[in-house]
Design a protein around this motif. Structure first.
Motif, PDB file in Angstrom:
ATOM      1  N   TRP A 141     -31.227 -15.636  21.705  1.00  0.00           N
ATOM      2  CA  TRP A 141     -32.508 -15.759  21.004  1.00  0.00           C
ATOM      3  C   TRP A 141     -32.270 -16.087  19.538  1.00  0.00           C
ATOM      4  N   TRP A 142     -31.287 -15.418  18.947  1.00  0.00           N
ATOM      5  CA  TRP A 142     -30.974 -15.667  17.549  1.00  0.00           C
ATOM      6  C   TRP A 142     -30.329 -17.038  17.364  1.00  0.00           C
ATOM      7  N   GLU A 143     -29.506 -17.461  18.322  1.00  0.00           N
ATOM      8  CA  GLU A 143     -28.886 -18.776  18.221  1.00  0.00           C
ATOM      9  C   GLU A 143     -29.943 -19.882  18.202  1.00  0.00           C
ATOM     10  N   ALA A 144     -31.029 -19.679  18.954  1.00  0.00           N
ATOM     11  CA  ALA A 144     -32.105 -20.670  18.976  1.00  0.00           C
ATOM     12  C   ALA A 144     -32.747 -20.822  17.606  1.00  0.00           C
ATOM     13  N   ARG A 145     -32.534 -19.865  16.720  1.00  0.00           N
ATOM     14  CA  ARG A 145     -33.080 -19.911  15.367  1.00  0.00           C
ATOM     15  C   ARG A 145     -32.004 -20.234  14.337  1.00  0.00           C
ATOM     16  N   GLY A 146     -30.889 -20.714  14.811  1.00  0.00           N
ATOM     17  CA  GLY A 146     -29.839 -21.191  13.928  1.00  0.00           C
ATOM     18  C   GLY A 146     -28.753 -20.196  13.594  1.00  0.00           C
ATOM     19  N   VAL A 147     -28.820 -18.994  14.140  1.00  0.00           N
ATOM     20  CA  VAL A 147     -27.821 -17.964  13.827  1.00  0.00           C
ATOM     21  C   VAL A 147     -26.523 -18.271  14.575  1.00  0.00           C
ATOM     22  N   ARG A 148     -25.389 -18.126  13.886  1.00  0.00           N
ATOM     23  CA  ARG A 148     -24.073 -18.335  14.478  1.00  0.00           C
ATOM     24  C   ARG A 148     -23.134 -17.200  14.038  1.00  0.00           C
ATOM     25  N   ALA A 149     -22.142 -16.903  14.880  1.00  0.00           N
ATOM     26  CA  ALA A 149     -21.120 -15.941  14.481  1.00  0.00           C
ATOM     27  C   ALA A 149     -20.321 -16.525  13.323  1.00  0.00           C
ATOM     28  N   ALA A 150     -20.141 -15.747  12.261  1.00  0.00           N
ATOM     29  CA  ALA A 150     -19.498 -16.269  11.057  1.00  0.00           C
ATOM     30  C   ALA A 150     -18.051 -16.649  11.298  1.00  0.00           C
ATOM     31  N   ASP A 151     -17.378 -15.977  12.224  1.00  0.00           N
ATOM     32  CA  ASP A 151     -15.970 -16.272  12.473  1.00  0.00           C
ATOM     33  C   ASP A 151     -15.773 -17.341  13.540  1.00  0.00           C
ATOM     34  N   GLY A 152     -16.855 -17.848  14.106  1.00  0.00           N
ATOM     35  CA  GLY A 152     -16.762 -18.914  15.093  1.00  0.00           C
ATOM     36  C   GLY A 152     -16.406 -18.467  16.495  1.00  0.00           C
ATOM     37  N   ARG A 153     -16.105 -17.196  16.696  1.00  0.00           N
ATOM     38  CA  ARG A 153     -15.754 -16.719  18.039  1.00  0.00           C
ATOM     39  C   ARG A 153     -17.010 -16.591  18.893  1.00  0.00           C
ATOM     40  N   LEU A 165     -22.502   0.617   8.096  1.00  0.00           N
ATOM     41  CA  LEU A 165     -21.706  -0.569   7.799  1.00  0.00           C
ATOM     42  C   LEU A 165     -20.303  -0.170   7.343  1.00  0.00           C
ATOM     43  N   GLY A 166     -20.210   0.834   6.494  1.00  0.00           N
ATOM     44  CA  GLY A 166     -18.908   1.295   6.021  1.00  0.00           C
ATOM     45  C   GLY A 166     -18.026   1.757   7.163  1.00  0.00           C
ATOM     46  N   ILE A 167     -18.587   2.549   8.085  1.00  0.00           N
ATOM     47  CA  ILE A 167     -17.824   3.027   9.236  1.00  0.00           C
ATOM     48  C   ILE A 167     -17.349   1.840  10.072  1.00  0.00           C
ATOM     49  N   GLY A 168     -18.262   0.944  10.407  1.00  0.00           N
ATOM     50  CA  GLY A 168     -17.909  -0.167  11.282  1.00  0.00           C
ATOM     51  C   GLY A 168     -16.900  -1.120  10.667  1.00  0.00           C
ATOM     52  N   LEU A 169     -17.108  -1.481   9.407  1.00  0.00           N
ATOM     53  CA  LEU A 169     -16.199  -2.419   8.753  1.00  0.00           C
ATOM     54  C   LEU A 169     -14.816  -1.807   8.539  1.00  0.00           C
ATOM     55  N   LEU A 170     -14.766  -0.519   8.222  1.00  0.00           N
ATOM     56  CA  LEU A 170     -13.479   0.158   8.079  1.00  0.00           C
ATOM     57  C   LEU A 170     -12.764   0.224   9.429  1.00  0.00           C
ATOM     58  N   ALA A 171     -13.500   0.513  10.490  1.00  0.00           N
ATOM     59  CA  ALA A 171     -12.911   0.560  11.832  1.00  0.00           C
ATOM     60  C   ALA A 171     -12.335  -0.802  12.212  1.00  0.00           C
ATOM     61  N   ASP A 172     -13.055  -1.860  11.884  1.00  0.00           N
ATOM     62  CA  ASP A 172     -12.553  -3.203  12.191  1.00  0.00           C
ATOM     63  C   ASP A 172     -11.215  -3.461  11.503  1.00  0.00           C
ATOM     64  N   ARG A 173     -11.075  -2.976  10.284  1.00  0.00           N
ATOM     65  CA  ARG A 173      -9.824  -3.182   9.555  1.00  0.00           C
ATOM     66  C   ARG A 173      -8.699  -2.344  10.157  1.00  0.00           C
ATOM     67  N   PHE A 174      -9.004  -1.126  10.609  1.00  0.00           N
ATOM     68  CA  PHE A 174      -7.982  -0.324  11.296  1.00  0.00           C
ATOM     69  C   PHE A 174      -7.436  -1.066  12.512  1.00  0.00           C
ATOM     70  N   ALA A 175      -8.328  -1.787  13.203  1.00  0.00           N
ATOM     71  CA  ALA A 175      -7.942  -2.502  14.418  1.00  0.00           C
ATOM     72  C   ALA A 175      -7.271  -3.832  14.126  1.00  0.00           C
ATOM     73  N   GLY A 226      -8.625  -6.278  12.128  1.00  0.00           N
ATOM     74  CA  GLY A 226      -9.580  -7.336  11.859  1.00  0.00           C
ATOM     75  C   GLY A 226      -9.469  -7.869  10.438  1.00  0.00           C
ATOM     76  N   ALA A 227      -9.996  -9.070  10.260  1.00  0.00           N
ATOM     77  CA  ALA A 227      -9.951  -9.733   8.949  1.00  0.00           C
ATOM     78  C   ALA A 227     -11.101  -9.265   8.075  1.00  0.00           C
ATOM     79  N   PRO A 228     -10.991  -9.461   6.766  1.00  0.00           N
ATOM     80  CA  PRO A 228     -12.129  -9.164   5.884  1.00  0.00           C
ATOM     81  C   PRO A 228     -13.323 -10.044   6.240  1.00  0.00           C
ATOM     82  N   LEU A 229     -14.475  -9.720   5.668  1.00  0.00           N
ATOM     83  CA  LEU A 229     -15.676 -10.500   5.912  1.00  0.00           C
ATOM     84  C   LEU A 229     -15.490 -11.938   5.445  1.00  0.00           C
TER      85      LEU A 229
END
Length: 434
Positions: free
Chosen positions: A283-295, A339-349, A351-354
């Protein structure tokens, strides 16, 4: 006989017994001792009195509530005896920060190289992760992020007396029903024998242990992760983190699903959709939204309803928030915290910065926030009470005003928006033309 010895003996024989001191006169400077039965009666000092009559009145009424809740009168009396309100707790509860930290600054403070390195070490070294993940379905990276945020990996748990903190908050009255419920829960923890009064130390707001559980959460959600028969969220990382996993699972955590994805939007995107509908990524893609990392979206994400968020406005990173984001907010109902919890968790795993950096912004003073809310109300866009807290009501009103004025309707209160609102509402003069 020596003459000197004879004189000494003669004088000793002539000396009579020492005279008694005269009895004190009732008319003199020293009062006569009171006679039995004639002393004025003085009421004994109440050992339970705090010296604050209003607090003592609240405590007496609370005692009846605690006993009615099933607590033994002797236990309640023992724990409430000598209790006094804590002025620091009441001051912290009623005070609002003079300046509101921009979300980007908050996130930058959450994510540091040292914190990432420590979290990655714990995710590899602690032996209980497979069992916790299997039982509750919450990834270890999210739990380590909670652990880091709540107590610096267990190092800073707070040293406030939880009973005194809750009594102070209840007496103050702003959140009386909630605080009295937590105080009763804390007394029930003591009654159960699982923890002593001395162990019940925590933050000024009453959160306890390595993962900062409120007393009511301890009673209903804490678990014995290490199998020793105790739910020790203070000394056992296994117990504390398994308990946090149980809280998130009960809060709706979905196995195998992301908490959020950073997204990019087209230049003509309708920002008034932020914090609005919850729809699947298609639904969001139909409005132009895309994943920022391209995945591509994962299968679990494809079927999940997501809400779009622009926490720093159109100039900052944007996200599709999946249900797990809102499960994190069962811990703390703050977008920035989740957001802090999620973004920090991504870095533990690993993941790349935003992809998109956080903008550099000026913190808003409380006068600016209240002024903007007052201006919105004056212009016919109701933000609720002008309290300086920029919550969902204020952001909704701001988006409506921005859209009506042909501005980017992202609902973000920047210093420029504060100025524009005050000029339109007549609180500031319009800028002079160049």
């Amino acid at each position: 006989m020596d003459r000197r010895l004879f004189l000494v003996l003669l004088l000793a024989g002539c000396a009579g017994p020492a005279p008694s001191p005269p009895a004190p006169s009732s008319a003199g400077p020293h009062p006569a001792p009171p006679q039995p039965g004639n002393a004025p009666l003085q009421p004994p000092a109440d050992p339970a009195s705090s010296g604050d009559a209003d607090f003592d009145s609240w405590r007496a009424a609370f005692r009846d509530k605690a006993v009615a809740a099933g607590l033994a009168p002797a236990l309640v009396d023992r724990e409430l005896a000598g209790l006094t309100p804590n002025p620091k707790v009441m001051r912290l509860d009623s005070a609002q920060p003079e300046f509101s930290k921009p979300v980007g600054d908050y996130i930058k403070g959450v994510i540091s190289d040292d914190r990432i390195a420590r979290g990655q070490r714990y995710r590899a070294e602690l032996p209980f992760w497979p069992a916790v993940e299997q039982q509750f379905g919450v990834p270890r990276d999210i739990l380590i992020a909670v652990w880091a945020m709540e107590s610096a990996f267990g190092a800073i748990q707070g040293d406030f007396d939880v009973l005194r903190s809750m009594a102070s908050l209840a007496y103050q009255g702003r959140r009386r029903a909630w605080a009295e419920g937590e105080l009763i829960a804390a007394l029930k923890v003591i009654a159960s024998g699982e923890a002593t009064r001395a162990q019940l130390k925590g933050s000024w707001a009453g959160a306890m242990g390595q993962t900062q559980f409120l007393p009511s959460n301890y009673l209903t959600i804490a678990v014995d992760g290490d199998g020793d028969g105790r739910r020790d969220i203070w000394s056992s990382p296994n117990d504390a983190l398994a308990s946090a996993a149980n809280l998130l699972a009960k809060g709706g955590w979905a196995r195998g699903q992301a908490w959020a994805r950073e997204i990019a939007v087209p230049a003509d995107f309708d920002y008034s959709l932020t914090e609005g509908p919850r729809e699947a990524p298609a639904w969001w893609e139909a409005r132009g939204v895309r994943a920022a990392d391209g995945r591509p979206w994962s299968p679990a994400e494809t079927g999940a309803a997501a809400m779009l968020s622009a926490p720093a406005g159109a100039a900052g990173p944007m996200f599709l928030l999946f249900p797990n984001h809102f499960a994190i907010r069962k811990y703390n109902n703050s977008t920035a915290y989740a957001l802090g919890i999620g973004l920090l968790a991504d870095r533990f795993a690993g993941g790349a910065p935003l992809v998109r950096a956080w903008p550099v912004e000026t913190p808003l003073a409380i006068a600016d926030r209240i002024g903007a809310q007052t201006a919105l109300a004056r212009l016919g866009f109701n933000p609720g009470a002008p309290d300086g807290v920029i919550g969902v009501n204020t952001r909704t009103a701001l988006r409506a005003w921005q859209k009506a004025r042909g501005l980017i309707a992202d609902g973000y209160l920047s210093m420029d928006m504060v100025r524009r609102l005050n000029v339109e509402a007549g609180a500031l003069p319009a800028a002079a033309p160049n």
